[in-house]
Design a protein around this motif. Structure first.
Motif, PDB file in Angstrom:
ATOM      1  N   LEU A 138       0.855  -1.183   0.000  1.00 14.13           N
ATOM      2  CA  LEU A 138       0.000   0.000   0.000  1.00 14.13           C
ATOM      3  C   LEU A 138       0.892   1.234   0.000  1.00 14.13           C
ATOM      4  CD1 LEU A 138      -2.541  -1.121   2.772  1.00 14.13           C
ATOM      5  CD2 LEU A 138      -2.481  -1.727   0.337  1.00 14.13           C
ATOM      6  N   ARG A 139       0.417   2.311  -0.630  1.00 12.52           N
ATOM      7  CA  ARG A 139       1.241   3.491  -0.797  1.00 12.52           C
ATOM      8  C   ARG A 139       0.595   4.726  -0.215  1.00 12.52           C
ATOM      9  NH1 ARG A 139       1.903   0.041  -4.989  1.00 12.52           N
ATOM     10  NH2 ARG A 139       4.074  -0.510  -5.465  1.00 12.52           N
ATOM     11  N   CYS A 140       1.451   5.659   0.202  1.00 11.55           N
ATOM     12  CA  CYS A 140       0.972   6.878   0.840  1.00 11.55           C
ATOM     13  C   CYS A 140       1.884   8.041   0.489  1.00 11.55           C
ATOM     14  CB  CYS A 140       0.949   6.686   2.362  1.00 11.55           C
ATOM     15  SG  CYS A 140       0.617   8.193   3.306  1.00 11.55           S
ATOM     16  N   SER A 141       1.267   9.155   0.097  1.00 10.05           N
ATOM     17  CA  SER A 141       2.005  10.406  -0.084  1.00 10.05           C
ATOM     18  C   SER A 141       1.539  11.382   0.981  1.00 10.05           C
ATOM     19  CB  SER A 141       1.749  10.997  -1.472  1.00 10.05           C
ATOM     20  OG  SER A 141       2.326  10.187  -2.453  1.00 10.05           O
ATOM     21  N   PRO A 142       2.448  11.878   1.810  1.00 11.29           N
ATOM     22  CA  PRO A 142       2.029  12.752   2.910  1.00 11.29           C
ATOM     23  C   PRO A 142       1.615  14.132   2.421  1.00 11.29           C
ATOM     24  CG  PRO A 142       4.403  12.630   2.829  1.00 11.29           C
ATOM     25  CD  PRO A 142       3.903  11.672   1.793  1.00 11.29           C
ATOM     26  N   LYS A 143       0.999  14.860   3.320  1.00 10.09           N
ATOM     27  CA  LYS A 143       0.645  16.255   3.051  1.00 10.09           C
ATOM     28  C   LYS A 143       1.934  17.036   2.795  1.00 10.09           C
ATOM     29  CE  LYS A 143      -1.545  20.128   5.496  1.00 10.09           C
ATOM     30  NZ  LYS A 143      -2.422  20.624   4.428  1.00 10.09           N
ATOM     31  N   SER A 144       1.850  17.990   1.882  1.00  4.65           N
ATOM     32  CA  SER A 144       3.008  18.801   1.547  1.00  4.65           C
ATOM     33  C   SER A 144       3.596  19.455   2.798  1.00  4.65           C
ATOM     34  CB  SER A 144       2.584  19.889   0.548  1.00  4.65           C
ATOM     35  OG  SER A 144       3.664  20.732   0.243  1.00  4.65           O
ATOM     36  N   GLY A 145       4.908  19.319   2.971  1.00  3.80           N
ATOM     37  CA  GLY A 145       5.582  19.912   4.119  1.00  3.80           C
ATOM     38  C   GLY A 145       5.725  18.992   5.316  1.00  3.80           C
ATOM     39  N   HIS A 146       5.039  17.856   5.281  1.00  2.25           N
ATOM     40  CA  HIS A 146       5.125  16.903   6.398  1.00  2.25           C
ATOM     41  C   HIS A 146       6.272  15.928   6.176  1.00  2.25           C
ATOM     42  CE1 HIS A 146       0.770  17.360   8.089  1.00  2.25           C
ATOM     43  NE2 HIS A 146       1.480  18.469   8.148  1.00  2.25           N
ATOM     44  N   ASP A 147       6.902  15.510   7.300  1.00  2.00           N
ATOM     45  CA  ASP A 147       8.062  14.641   7.194  1.00  2.00           C
ATOM     46  C   ASP A 147       7.880  13.279   7.865  1.00  2.00           C
ATOM     47  OD1 ASP A 147       9.915  16.535   9.751  1.00  2.00           O
ATOM     48  OD2 ASP A 147       8.056  15.378   9.848  1.00  2.00           O
ATOM     49  N   THR A 148       6.763  13.095   8.538  1.00  2.00           N
ATOM     50  CA  THR A 148       6.525  11.870   9.313  1.00  2.00           C
ATOM     51  C   THR A 148       5.269  11.174   8.811  1.00  2.00           C
ATOM     52  OG1 THR A 148       7.547  12.870  11.261  1.00  2.00           O
ATOM     53  CG2 THR A 148       6.145  10.949  11.628  1.00  2.00           C
ATOM     54  N   VAL A 149       5.393   9.877   8.601  1.00  2.00           N
ATOM     55  CA  VAL A 149       4.250   9.081   8.135  1.00  2.00           C
ATOM     56  C   VAL A 149       3.989   7.948   9.117  1.00  2.00           C
ATOM     57  CG1 VAL A 149       3.382   7.543   6.342  1.00  2.00           C
ATOM     58  CG2 VAL A 149       4.624   9.615   5.705  1.00  2.00           C
ATOM     59  N   SER A 150       2.743   7.832   9.534  1.00  2.00           N
ATOM     60  CA  SER A 150       2.319   6.740  10.417  1.00  2.00           C
ATOM     61  C   SER A 150       1.265   5.915   9.706  1.00  2.00           C
ATOM     62  CB  SER A 150       1.740   7.289  11.723  1.00  2.00           C
ATOM     63  OG  SER A 150       2.670   8.111  12.394  1.00  2.00           O
ATOM     64  N   TRP A 151       1.264   4.626   9.994  1.00  2.00           N
ATOM     65  CA  TRP A 151       0.269   3.723   9.419  1.00  2.00           C
ATOM     66  C   TRP A 151      -0.599   3.156  10.533  1.00  2.00           C
ATOM     67  CZ3 TRP A 151      -0.638   2.793   4.300  1.00  2.00           C
ATOM     68  CH2 TRP A 151       0.334   3.226   3.385  1.00  2.00           C
ATOM     69  N   TYR A 152      -1.890   3.050  10.248  1.00  2.00           N
ATOM     70  CA  TYR A 152      -2.855   2.514  11.196  1.00  2.00           C
ATOM     71  C   TYR A 152      -3.723   1.465  10.501  1.00  2.00           C
ATOM     72  CZ  TYR A 152      -1.780   6.487  14.245  1.00  2.00           C
ATOM     73  OH  TYR A 152      -1.141   7.398  15.049  1.00  2.00           O
ATOM     74  N   GLN A 153      -4.140   0.480  11.280  1.00  2.00           N
ATOM     75  CA  GLN A 153      -5.091  -0.523  10.803  1.00  2.00           C
ATOM     76  C   GLN A 153      -6.408  -0.305  11.539  1.00  2.00           C
ATOM     77  OE1 GLN A 153      -5.295  -4.592  12.459  1.00  2.00           O
ATOM     78  NE2 GLN A 153      -4.746  -5.339  10.429  1.00  2.00           N
ATOM     79  N   GLN A 154      -7.501  -0.193  10.789  1.00  4.10           N
ATOM     80  CA  GLN A 154      -8.804  -0.009  11.413  1.00  4.10           C
ATOM     81  C   GLN A 154      -9.749  -1.130  10.980  1.00  4.10           C
ATOM     82  OE1 GLN A 154     -11.042   3.596  10.462  1.00  4.10           O
ATOM     83  NE2 GLN A 154     -12.036   3.546  12.474  1.00  4.10           N
ATOM     84  N   ALA A 155     -10.007  -2.049  11.895  1.00  2.00           N
ATOM     85  CA  ALA A 155     -10.988  -3.099  11.642  1.00  2.00           C
ATOM     86  C   ALA A 155     -12.386  -2.499  11.742  1.00  2.00           C
ATOM     87  CB  ALA A 155     -10.819  -4.226  12.656  1.00  2.00           C
ATOM     88  N   LEU A 156     -13.341  -3.148  11.129  1.00  2.00           N
ATOM     89  CA  LEU A 156     -14.707  -2.628  11.083  1.00  2.00           C
ATOM     90  C   LEU A 156     -15.268  -2.412  12.483  1.00  2.00           C
ATOM     91  CD1 LEU A 156     -16.567  -1.950   8.722  1.00  2.00           C
ATOM     92  CD2 LEU A 156     -17.654  -4.174   9.021  1.00  2.00           C
TER      93      LEU A 156
END
Lengths: 112, 113
Positions: free
Chosen positions: B21-39
């Motif tokens: 899975l891929r993610c592009s952060p908001k412009s200017g942000h340097d930290t990316v976190s991933w979360y799993q959300q079950a139903l």
């Protein structure tokens, strides 16, 4: 590890009634954040509380952080159908980087 | 100013397969976190990347791995998929210097069959 409990799990209200959700932690929190997630959507930041006893207001929403920094609440006055969604509290991490520990959320349903 | 973007939006995989899975952060942000959300549950923290390194990790097995690129974008890889991995995977970006709000992407809905 850190755990955050949130009650109630569900709340049905008539439009115009008030709504409150409560968040509790077994440990002292450095900060607490609140997010709203509409059905089918993603969490959207509402507010961050940092200071003991802090109270912040956003129009009909009032957020409180407990004196011991172990609990928080979100109160909505005179709910509207646009308030429908799940409200999450999230404990911010003590270290830089904003790792969040989310509560289970309170799903708010509003009858018009 | 684009917010956080994730791809794909939906994905169906078979047990045992691998997914990225891929993610592009908001412009200017340097930290990316991933979360799993079950139903019906709150998001659970998987891990966080800053300066291309994993900085913090939640209670997830080694089947979950990630990467951050020099442009701050990030990938989440899950190997040997289980039925229980079916969930909404959320990417959140923030600015490490300030311990403030996280901006979430719209998520990737992963279904494992």
């Amino acid at each position: 590890g850190q755990q955050v409990m949130q009650i109630p799990q569900y709340q049905h209200v008539q439009e115009g009634e008030d709504f409150t959700t409560y968040c509790n932690s077994s440990t002292t929190l450095s900060n607490i954040q609140w997010y709203k997630q509409r059905p089918g959507g993603h969490p959207v930041f509402l507010i961050q509380l940092v200071k003991s006893g802090e109270v912040k207001k956003q129009k009909r929403l009032t957020f409180q952080f407990g004196e011991a920094k172990k609990n928080s609440s979100l109160h909505i006055t005179a709910t509207q159908t646009t308030d429908v969604g799940t409200y999450f509290c999230a404990a911010g991490g003590n270290n830089a980087g904003n790792m969040l520990t989310f509560g289970g959320g309170t799903r708010l349903m509003v009858k018009p | 100013d684009a917010g956080v973007t994730q791809s794909p939006t939906h994905l169906i995989k078979t047990r045992g397969q691998q997914v990225t899975l891929r993610c592009s952060p908001k412009s200017g942000h340097d930290t990316v976190s991933w979360y799993q959300q079950a139903l019906g549950q709150g998001p659970q923290f998987i891990f966080q990347y800053y300066e291309e390194e994993e900085r913090q990790r939640g209670n997830f097995p080694d089947r979950f791995s990630g990467h951050q690129f020099p442009n701050y974008s990030s990938e989440l890889n899950v190997n040997a998929l289980l039925l229980g991995d079916s969930a909404l995977y959320l990417c959140a970006s923030s600015l490490r210097e300030f311990d403030t709000e996280a901006f979430f992407g719209q998520g990737t809905r992963l279904t494992v069959v």
